[in-house]
Design a protein around this motif. Structure first.
Motif, PDB file in Angstrom:
ATOM      1  N   ALA A 174       1.887   5.854   4.857  1.00 45.56           N
ATOM      2  CA  ALA A 174       2.663   6.389   3.929  1.00 45.56           C
ATOM      3  C   ALA A 174       3.859   5.488   3.325  1.00 45.56           C
ATOM      4  O   ALA A 174       3.921   5.608   2.023  1.00 45.56           O
ATOM      5  CB  ALA A 174       3.409   7.837   4.315  1.00 45.56           C
ATOM      6  N   ASP A 175       4.125   4.685   3.939  1.00 50.72           N
ATOM      7  CA  ASP A 175       5.078   3.506   3.273  1.00 50.72           C
ATOM      8  C   ASP A 175       4.424   2.502   2.571  1.00 50.72           C
ATOM      9  O   ASP A 175       5.150   1.587   2.080  1.00 50.72           O
ATOM     10  CB  ASP A 175       6.002   2.977   4.611  1.00 50.72           C
ATOM     11  N   LEU A 176       3.278   2.475   2.649  1.00 51.73           N
ATOM     12  CA  LEU A 176       2.255   1.503   1.913  1.00 51.73           C
ATOM     13  C   LEU A 176       2.016   1.664   0.657  1.00 51.73           C
ATOM     14  O   LEU A 176       1.572   2.980   0.334  1.00 51.73           O
ATOM     15  CB  LEU A 176       1.320   0.945   2.964  1.00 51.73           C
ATOM     16  N   SER A 177       1.943   0.746  -0.095  1.00 48.28           N
ATOM     17  CA  SER A 177       1.239   1.005  -1.378  1.00 48.28           C
ATOM     18  C   SER A 177      -0.087   1.017  -1.520  1.00 48.28           C
ATOM     19  O   SER A 177      -0.720   0.633  -0.371  1.00 48.28           O
ATOM     20  CB  SER A 177       1.712  -0.361  -2.509  1.00 48.28           C
ATOM     21  N   GLU A 178      -0.750   1.285  -2.433  1.00 46.65           N
ATOM     22  CA  GLU A 178      -2.142   1.340  -2.612  1.00 46.65           C
ATOM     23  C   GLU A 178      -2.826   0.002  -2.267  1.00 46.65           C
ATOM     24  O   GLU A 178      -3.626  -0.280  -1.652  1.00 46.65           O
ATOM     25  CB  GLU A 178      -2.794   1.959  -4.140  1.00 46.65           C
ATOM     26  N   GLN A 179      -2.244  -0.863  -3.051  1.00 48.79           N
ATOM     27  CA  GLN A 179      -2.486  -2.339  -3.007  1.00 48.79           C
ATOM     28  C   GLN A 179      -2.371  -2.823  -1.679  1.00 48.79           C
ATOM     29  O   GLN A 179      -3.251  -3.679  -0.880  1.00 48.79           O
ATOM     30  CB  GLN A 179      -1.811  -3.273  -3.995  1.00 48.79           C
ATOM     31  N   GLU A 180      -1.322  -2.555  -0.863  1.00 45.50           N
ATOM     32  CA  GLU A 180      -1.163  -2.847   0.481  1.00 45.50           C
ATOM     33  C   GLU A 180      -2.208  -2.364   1.334  1.00 45.50           C
ATOM     34  O   GLU A 180      -2.659  -2.991   2.231  1.00 45.50           O
ATOM     35  CB  GLU A 180       0.332  -2.564   1.070  1.00 45.50           C
ATOM     36  N   ILE A 181      -2.509  -1.319   1.239  1.00 47.19           N
ATOM     37  CA  ILE A 181      -3.558  -0.307   1.889  1.00 47.19           C
ATOM     38  C   ILE A 181      -4.868  -0.931   1.850  1.00 47.19           C
ATOM     39  O   ILE A 181      -5.748  -1.506   2.918  1.00 47.19           O
ATOM     40  CB  ILE A 181      -3.589   1.006   1.683  1.00 47.19           C
TER      41      ILE A 181
ATOM     42  N   VAL B 284       5.295  21.807   0.230  1.00 49.75           N
ATOM     43  CA  VAL B 284       4.119  21.005   0.344  1.00 49.75           C
ATOM     44  C   VAL B 284       3.658  21.100   1.735  1.00 49.75           C
ATOM     45  O   VAL B 284       4.257  20.688   2.536  1.00 49.75           O
ATOM     46  CB  VAL B 284       4.669  19.764   0.038  1.00 49.75           C
ATOM     47  N   PRO B 285       2.223  21.311   1.743  1.00 47.64           N
ATOM     48  CA  PRO B 285       1.499  21.432   2.978  1.00 47.64           C
ATOM     49  C   PRO B 285       1.643  19.736   3.830  1.00 47.64           C
ATOM     50  O   PRO B 285       1.723  18.980   3.011  1.00 47.64           O
ATOM     51  CB  PRO B 285       0.079  21.536   2.761  1.00 47.64           C
ATOM     52  N   ALA B 286       1.829  19.829   4.931  1.00 46.32           N
ATOM     53  CA  ALA B 286       2.158  18.388   5.559  1.00 46.32           C
ATOM     54  C   ALA B 286       1.100  17.520   5.551  1.00 46.32           C
ATOM     55  O   ALA B 286       1.237  16.300   5.224  1.00 46.32           O
ATOM     56  CB  ALA B 286       2.410  18.743   7.206  1.00 46.32           C
ATOM     57  N   GLU B 287      -0.092  17.771   5.368  1.00 52.33           N
ATOM     58  CA  GLU B 287      -1.060  16.940   5.237  1.00 52.33           C
ATOM     59  C   GLU B 287      -1.312  16.413   3.769  1.00 52.33           C
ATOM     60  O   GLU B 287      -1.953  15.335   3.435  1.00 52.33           O
ATOM     61  CB  GLU B 287      -2.553  17.669   5.618  1.00 52.33           C
ATOM     62  N   TRP B 288      -0.691  17.086   2.720  1.00 50.82           N
ATOM     63  CA  TRP B 288      -0.560  16.527   1.548  1.00 50.82           C
ATOM     64  C   TRP B 288       0.679  15.631   0.967  1.00 50.82           C
ATOM     65  O   TRP B 288       0.766  14.975   0.115  1.00 50.82           O
ATOM     66  CB  TRP B 288      -0.715  17.563   0.304  1.00 50.82           C
ATOM     67  N   VAL B 289       1.612  15.538   2.003  1.00 45.01           N
ATOM     68  CA  VAL B 289       2.721  14.803   1.827  1.00 45.01           C
ATOM     69  C   VAL B 289       2.428  13.385   1.547  1.00 45.01           C
ATOM     70  O   VAL B 289       2.782  12.663   0.929  1.00 45.01           O
ATOM     71  CB  VAL B 289       3.816  14.841   2.933  1.00 45.01           C
ATOM     72  N   PRO B 290       1.629  12.657   2.331  1.00 43.40           N
ATOM     73  CA  PRO B 290       1.151  11.333   2.097  1.00 43.40           C
ATOM     74  C   PRO B 290       0.634  10.894   0.843  1.00 43.40           C
ATOM     75  O   PRO B 290       0.754  10.206   0.211  1.00 43.40           O
ATOM     76  CB  PRO B 290       0.101  10.942   3.338  1.00 43.40           C
ATOM     77  N   VAL B 291      -0.173  12.089   0.385  1.00 39.64           N
ATOM     78  CA  VAL B 291      -0.810  11.964  -0.876  1.00 39.64           C
ATOM     79  C   VAL B 291       0.140  12.162  -2.078  1.00 39.64           C
ATOM     80  O   VAL B 291       0.219  11.155  -2.899  1.00 39.64           O
ATOM     81  CB  VAL B 291      -1.820  12.886  -1.221  1.00 39.64           C
ATOM     82  N   VAL B 292       1.097  12.820  -1.817  1.00 40.82           N
ATOM     83  CA  VAL B 292       2.229  12.818  -2.914  1.00 40.82           C
ATOM     84  C   VAL B 292       3.128  11.768  -2.895  1.00 40.82           C
ATOM     85  O   VAL B 292       3.336  11.183  -3.870  1.00 40.82           O
ATOM     86  CB  VAL B 292       3.294  14.106  -2.406  1.00 40.82           C
ATOM     87  N   ASN B 293       3.228  11.043  -1.822  1.00 42.10           N
ATOM     88  CA  ASN B 293       3.876   9.683  -1.707  1.00 42.10           C
ATOM     89  C   ASN B 293       3.212   8.687  -2.403  1.00 42.10           C
ATOM     90  O   ASN B 293       3.678   7.860  -3.399  1.00 42.10           O
ATOM     91  CB  ASN B 293       4.344   9.331  -0.348  1.00 42.10           C
ATOM     92  N   LYS B 294       1.777   8.659  -2.363  1.00 44.13           N
ATOM     93  CA  LYS B 294       1.005   7.741  -3.085  1.00 44.13           C
ATOM     94  C   LYS B 294       1.072   7.947  -4.374  1.00 44.13           C
ATOM     95  O   LYS B 294       0.819   7.159  -5.217  1.00 44.13           O
ATOM     96  CB  LYS B 294      -0.379   7.704  -2.519  1.00 44.13           C
ATOM     97  N   MET B 295       1.360   9.232  -4.666  1.00 39.18           N
ATOM     98  CA  MET B 295       1.403   9.388  -6.236  1.00 39.18           C
ATOM     99  C   MET B 295       2.740   8.950  -6.763  1.00 39.18           C
ATOM    100  O   MET B 295       2.956   8.971  -8.125  1.00 39.18           O
ATOM    101  CB  MET B 295       1.292  11.008  -6.579  1.00 39.18           C
TER     102      MET B 295
END
Length: 574
Positions: free
Chosen positions: A4-11, A519-530
């Protein structure tokens, strides 16, 4: 670090790292890569001697690339500069297996990655010197993307990595994407090596003295204090190496010098860093008049070595380092720029003069400090061309010899250039009785609250009692000299790693912070990526857009979790 701490490019880059290893390619190989060619050398010399570049092996970062089917161009940057590289699929993959080109180069390598290239140099149809690749080796995978610095056809940079805070803190990125700044540090090296060579030619020897010292001395400055556990004793990071170098003159050396780090626990500004580089040299049987001539010869030689001329451009001024330099006594310089003669004033009169000139002073300052305050406020800025300020009041300089003809003064000079001091020199005090009295006077100032007063160093006094020959000593601030010769206005530009305030850390946000607003817990990383790293950032967004983007991210990331209902998403913003 969580995903969750990584950018899309880093992933993406971490996935490429895994894919390289899955193909049997180690992204960080242990073997040496034998480089025999460099970008700038090839560009400078290929046309005059093309046969010398038919078997080259070079390495560096991929900085740009253009993939055109079965052939591609890239720019490789090594320590000397950039050069164009041509890759053809069938050349680096001569057999049936085209994985190295089709998968590794086209899909798994990124800008910033290190590769090795073996091949030959040729001219393209447009006349550009390039390297035709016959073998390619992955040398290091970059997991963070470099800032994109755009250049036009003329080489002009825009959208650059220019924020000083980031540049100084991440110098490794700065010098990668702004390679022109390397010239500052190459010139810095030239300054030091030229000075060192000059001293060595005279037969003077380079030495090393302690950085951790039981008594701080050799300058008027506030030290950093530390403690040695085993010896259970306080120690200080040196503010100067003067007293140790003088011990070596006592020991019988004719000339000793040291380039070293000094540490002063004082303010920071455009010309001060708490850790800085100084050169100090001491030569037996010389005086400060001889030292002026030596400095002029040395600095002119350095300026020519660095810039090809003794004239340096400093801002809108041209500074001429050719000697001889102008000389003004301390008292005469104050008289020249203020019209005030302070030579016969006592401490009370000097304090009143400071008040009249609107110079802020305090009760801890003695006569020497008051004169120095007047000089700093009213004289320094006027000294643009190299100028020696000579013959300081004895109260200002406890380590210098009393003047041979002028009562109350010492044989000292400071060299000022463009309004800043870059050198300080004395005819060194070698009378141990006089030296003890001077240091005792410093103790009185310390008792008045002057935290820059010198400490009593009994071992140094003992050394003088064994006898020190007539000696002249000099200190030069290397950082400031480099600033002058590279036309830089801040000391931070000439230090690889200037001292910085602690890096501001982003607020640590937990999944629970988002769950708390629905926010559902499983959606938090997605919200962060946004791009929403805090609840406040999310609530500031457009609710309808957030809902639509959740659907897009679910599809993009191939998630198998149900998208929240629209009314539930709207509730996040209440």
């Amino acid at each position: 670090m969580s995903i969750a701490d990584l950018s899309e490019q880093e992933i993406y880059r971490r996935k490429s790292l895994q894919d390289l290893r899955a193909l049997g390619i180690e992204p960080y190989p242990a073997e040496a890569y034998n480089v025999n060619a460099w970008a700038q050398d090839i560009k400078d010399n290929f046309n005059s001697n093309p046969d010398a570049y038919q078997q080259v092996q070079l390495a560096g970062r991929i900085m740009t690339r253009r993939i055109m089917g079965n052939a591609s161009f890239l720019e490789l940057q090594d320590s000397t500069g950039r050069i164009q590289v041509y890759l053809k699929r069938d050349d680096i993959c001569p057999g049936e297996d085209k994985t190295l080109y089709n998968n590794v180069f086209k899909k798994l390598l990124d800008l910033g990655d290190y590769i090795g290239i073996k091949g030959y140099v040729f001219l393209t149809q447009t006349g550009e010197i390039s390297v035709h690749t016959q073998e390619m080796t992955v040398l290091a995978k970059s997991l963070k993307p470099l800032p994109i610095v755009k250049r036009d056809e003329d080489g002009n940079t825009f959208d650059g990595f220019t924020d000083p805070e980031l540049r100084y803190r991440q110098r490794y990125v700065d010098l990668t994407v702004n390679p022109d700044f390397k010239q500052i540090f190459l010139k810095r090296t030239k300054v030091i090596s030229t000075m060192r060579n000059y001293f060595n030619e005279q037969g003077w020897i380079e030495v090393e003295t302690p950085i951790l010292q039981p008594v701080h001395g050799g300058a008027a400055a506030r030290p950093f204090a530390t403690h040695h556990n085993t010896l259970d004793m306080p120690l200080f990071l040196r503010i100067a190496n003067e007293l140790y170098l003088k011990r070596l003159i006592v020991a019988g050396f004719d000339g000793v010098y040291e380039f070293g780090k000094m540490f002063r626990n004082e303010g920071m500004d455009r010309t001060h860093n708490p850790e800085f580089t100084s050169m100090e040299i001491y030569v037996a049987y010389k005086d400060y008049i001889w030292m002026m001539e030596m400095v002029e010869t040395c600095l002119e030689r350095i300026a020519i070595a660095v810039n090809g001329t003794a004239i340096a451009q400093v801002g809108d001024k041209q500074i001429n380092f050719t000697g001889p330099y102008e000389k003004l006594s301390m008292y005469d310089s104050i008289l020249k720029y203020t019209g005030i003669d302070v030579s016969l004033m006592d401490e009370a009169a000097l304090r009143q003069t400071c008040r009249d000139l609107a110079i802020e002073v305090d009760q801890t300052m003695g006569k020497g400090k008051l004169i120095d305050e007047i000089f700093g406020a009213k004289v320094e800025a006027n000294l643009i061309q190299p100028t020696y300020i000579t013959d300081y009041p004895v109260e200002m300089t406890p380590l210098a010899k009393k003047h041979r003809t002028k009562e109350g003064l010492v044989e000292r000079f400071e060299l000022f250039v463009n309004g800043k001091e870059i050198a300080n020199a004395y005819s060194e005090l070698n009378d141990p009785i006089d030296q003890r009295q001077r240091l005792e006077d410093q103790l009185i100032l310390a008792g008045r609250g002057d935290d820059e007063a010198m400490a009593m160093d009994e071992d140094f006094l003992r050394a003088l009692e064994y006898g020190m020959p007539p000696t002249s000593g000099l200190g030069i601030g290397i950082d400031r000299l480099v600033m002058m010769l590279t036309n830089q206005s801040t000391i931070q530009e000439v230090l690889f790693f200037p001292q910085m305030r602690p890096e501001k850390k982003a607020k640590v946000v937990t999944i629970d912070d988002f769950v708390e607003i629905g926010v559902p817990a499983e959606w938090v990383p997605v919200v962060n990526k946004m791009g929403f790293n805090t609840v406040e950032e999310l609530k500031a967004a457009n609710p309808n857009k957030v809902f639509n983007d959740l659907g897009g991210m679910r599809k993009k990331l191939k998630l198998e979790i149900a998208i929240p209902a629209k009314e539930d998403v709207m509730a996040w913003f209440n």
